[in-house]
Design a protein around this motif. Structure first.
Motif, PDB file in Angstrom:
ATOM      1  N   ALA A 170      39.326  45.511  38.592  1.00  7.70           N
ATOM      2  CA  ALA A 170      38.647  46.608  37.905  1.00  7.70           C
ATOM      3  C   ALA A 170      37.266  46.223  37.393  1.00  7.70           C
ATOM      4  CB  ALA A 170      39.504  47.095  36.736  1.00  7.70           C
ATOM      5  N   ILE A 171      36.932  44.928  37.404  1.00 11.60           N
ATOM      6  CA  ILE A 171      35.675  44.473  36.799  1.00 11.60           C
ATOM      7  C   ILE A 171      34.694  43.978  37.858  1.00 11.60           C
ATOM      8  CG2 ILE A 171      34.638  42.839  35.166  1.00 11.60           C
ATOM      9  CD1 ILE A 171      38.201  43.359  34.642  1.00 11.60           C
ATOM     10  N   THR A 172      35.141  43.055  38.700  1.00 10.22           N
ATOM     11  CA  THR A 172      34.247  42.447  39.688  1.00 10.22           C
ATOM     12  C   THR A 172      34.628  42.780  41.120  1.00 10.22           C
ATOM     13  OG1 THR A 172      35.577  40.435  39.562  1.00 10.22           O
ATOM     14  CG2 THR A 172      33.612  40.537  38.172  1.00 10.22           C
ATOM     15  N   GLY A 173      35.678  43.558  41.308  1.00 11.51           N
ATOM     16  CA  GLY A 173      36.032  44.029  42.636  1.00 11.51           C
ATOM     17  C   GLY A 173      37.189  43.282  43.276  1.00 11.51           C
ATOM     18  N   LEU A 174      37.692  43.863  44.359  1.00  5.10           N
ATOM     19  CA  LEU A 174      38.883  43.334  45.023  1.00  5.10           C
ATOM     20  C   LEU A 174      38.628  41.983  45.680  1.00  5.10           C
ATOM     21  CD1 LEU A 174      41.852  44.047  45.608  1.00  5.10           C
ATOM     22  CD2 LEU A 174      41.083  44.988  47.801  1.00  5.10           C
ATOM     23  N   ASP A 175      37.465  41.787  46.263  1.00  6.84           N
ATOM     24  CA  ASP A 175      37.172  40.507  46.909  1.00  6.84           C
ATOM     25  C   ASP A 175      37.260  39.365  45.905  1.00  6.84           C
ATOM     26  OD1 ASP A 175      36.793  41.770  49.319  1.00  6.84           O
ATOM     27  OD2 ASP A 175      34.600  41.780  49.205  1.00  6.84           O
ATOM     28  N   ASP A 176      36.652  39.556  44.754  1.00  6.47           N
ATOM     29  CA  ASP A 176      36.700  38.519  43.729  1.00  6.47           C
ATOM     30  C   ASP A 176      38.122  38.319  43.219  1.00  6.47           C
ATOM     31  OD1 ASP A 176      35.506  36.617  41.868  1.00  6.47           O
ATOM     32  OD2 ASP A 176      35.952  38.089  40.321  1.00  6.47           O
ATOM     33  N   ALA A 177      38.868  39.409  43.083  1.00  8.08           N
ATOM     34  CA  ALA A 177      40.252  39.293  42.615  1.00  8.08           C
ATOM     35  C   ALA A 177      41.082  38.447  43.571  1.00  8.08           C
ATOM     36  CB  ALA A 177      40.869  40.682  42.454  1.00  8.08           C
ATOM     37  N   CYS A 178      40.936  38.678  44.861  1.00  5.62           N
ATOM     38  CA  CYS A 178      41.686  37.889  45.847  1.00  5.62           C
ATOM     39  C   CYS A 178      41.236  36.427  45.831  1.00  5.62           C
ATOM     40  CB  CYS A 178      41.509  38.485  47.240  1.00  5.62           C
ATOM     41  SG  CYS A 178      42.299  40.098  47.477  1.00  5.62           S
ATOM     42  N   ALA A 179      39.937  36.206  45.718  1.00  2.98           N
ATOM     43  CA  ALA A 179      39.421  34.841  45.673  1.00  2.98           C
ATOM     44  C   ALA A 179      39.927  34.121  44.430  1.00  2.98           C
ATOM     45  CB  ALA A 179      37.893  34.853  45.696  1.00  2.98           C
ATOM     46  N   ARG A 180      39.932  34.817  43.296  1.00  2.00           N
ATOM     47  CA  ARG A 180      40.456  34.221  42.066  1.00  2.00           C
ATOM     48  C   ARG A 180      41.931  33.857  42.232  1.00  2.00           C
ATOM     49  NH1 ARG A 180      38.387  35.454  36.572  1.00  2.00           N
ATOM     50  NH2 ARG A 180      36.161  35.891  36.736  1.00  2.00           N
ATOM     51  N   ALA A 181      42.714  34.763  42.772  1.00  2.00           N
ATOM     52  CA  ALA A 181      44.141  34.498  42.937  1.00  2.00           C
ATOM     53  C   ALA A 181      44.367  33.228  43.755  1.00  2.00           C
ATOM     54  CB  ALA A 181      44.825  35.697  43.589  1.00  2.00           C
TER      55      ALA A 181
END
Length: 289
Positions: free
Chosen positions: A156-167
């Motif tokens: 919700a903050i930096t987008g789905l790409d960043d969320a997947c990379a963070r995970a």
């Protein structure tokens, strides 16, 4: 191997409801589920009557986990929010929750005070800070069978790409299960499944931003766990409202729409306590002069 690890076998999808208290946990176990989720939002709502905005205290959560652990034998995945502080706080959080009976401890990368994953106004901490928290959690656990769940709210903050990379970065840091919160479409759910390695959680919140996909589809995509964290709470609220509105409006009770007295006593195991009372009363009588 722990029972929770058994549920993470590749190709297996486990549906896990959320429990805000020990009685709800008993109902979940009685209905035949294999695991339950101790929901921070649910505990905040039921124990304090407040929204999920970081108001629940560390000690309150530990107390609830210990009570639930005493009530049921199911594996417990415990929502520990942000870990109640920095990496050192996370270390203590993991130690205390493991001691209280948690089989898995979930940590998220929101800033404090956190918000429900389906609320607006969230923010996330830097990746390096979350990696340090995960490292502290892994180091703190006494048993390797105590699993660490890493949740990211970055979608919700930096987008789905960043969320997947963070995970994926959190997995490298030692997390056992990954949780990308609040994808907003079936396509995003598919993207998370394809890009995030290892066991994954999808949280289906009634009224939230994530679409309610069928279990069969989620299993095909490779998810390990689908959470219905607040379904029992929502069902209980509606049941209470219906019964109390009827009582207010008509002065009557529809017994067909509520649990029976005997059902209530069965769930709290009254018969077991009566047996213990009788046993100890007999033993007490035998030792009296």
């Amino acid at each position: 191997m722990s029972r929770l690890r058994d549920l993470l076998e590749p190709g297996r999808l486990t549906v896990i409801p959320g429990a805000p208290n020990a009685l709800t946990a008993r109902v979940i176990e009685d209905c035949g589920f294999d695991c339950l989720y101790v929901t921070g939002a649910g505990v905040a709502n039921t124990h304090l009557g407040v929204p999920d905005i970081g108001l629940l205290g560390f000690g309150e959560l530990v107390t609830h986990v210990a009570a639930i652990r005493s009530a049921v034998d199911l594996p417990l995945i415990v929502d520990a929010d942000t870990g109640f502080g920095n990496a050192l706080n996370v270390r203590r959080t993991v130690r205390e929750l493991e001691r209280a009976g948690a089989d898995a401890i979930q940590l998220e990368d929101q800033t404090f005070p956190k918000r429900c994953g389906h609320f607006a106004g969230k923010d996330v901490i830097p990746v390096a800070e979350m990696v340090a928290k995960i490292g502290a959690a892994v180091d703190a656990r006494h048993s390797a069978d105590t699993l660490i769940v890493a949740r990211t709210d970055a979608r919700a903050i930096t987008g789905l790409d960043d969320a997947c990379a963070r995970a994926n970065r959190y997995r490298e840091a030692g997390a056992d299960i990954l949780f990308v919160e609040a994808p907003t479409s079936e396509a995003e759910i598919e993207t998370v499944a394809a890009r995030v390695a290892g066991p994954k959680i999808l949280n289906l919140v009634v009224g939230g931003v994530t679409p309610m996909l069928p279990e069969k589809r989620l299993a095909e995509l490779g998810y390990s766990i689908v959470l219905h964290a607040n379904l029992p709470l929502l069902a209980g609220l509606r049941g209470m409202q219906d019964a109390l509105n009827l009582l207010r409006d008509t002065g009557s009770v529809d017994e067909s729409r509520i649990a029976t007295w005997s059902e209530r006593q069965r769930l709290v195991r009254r018969a077991e306590f009566e047996e213990l009372e009788a046993r100890y009363a007999t033993a007490d009588a035998e030792v009296r002069p």
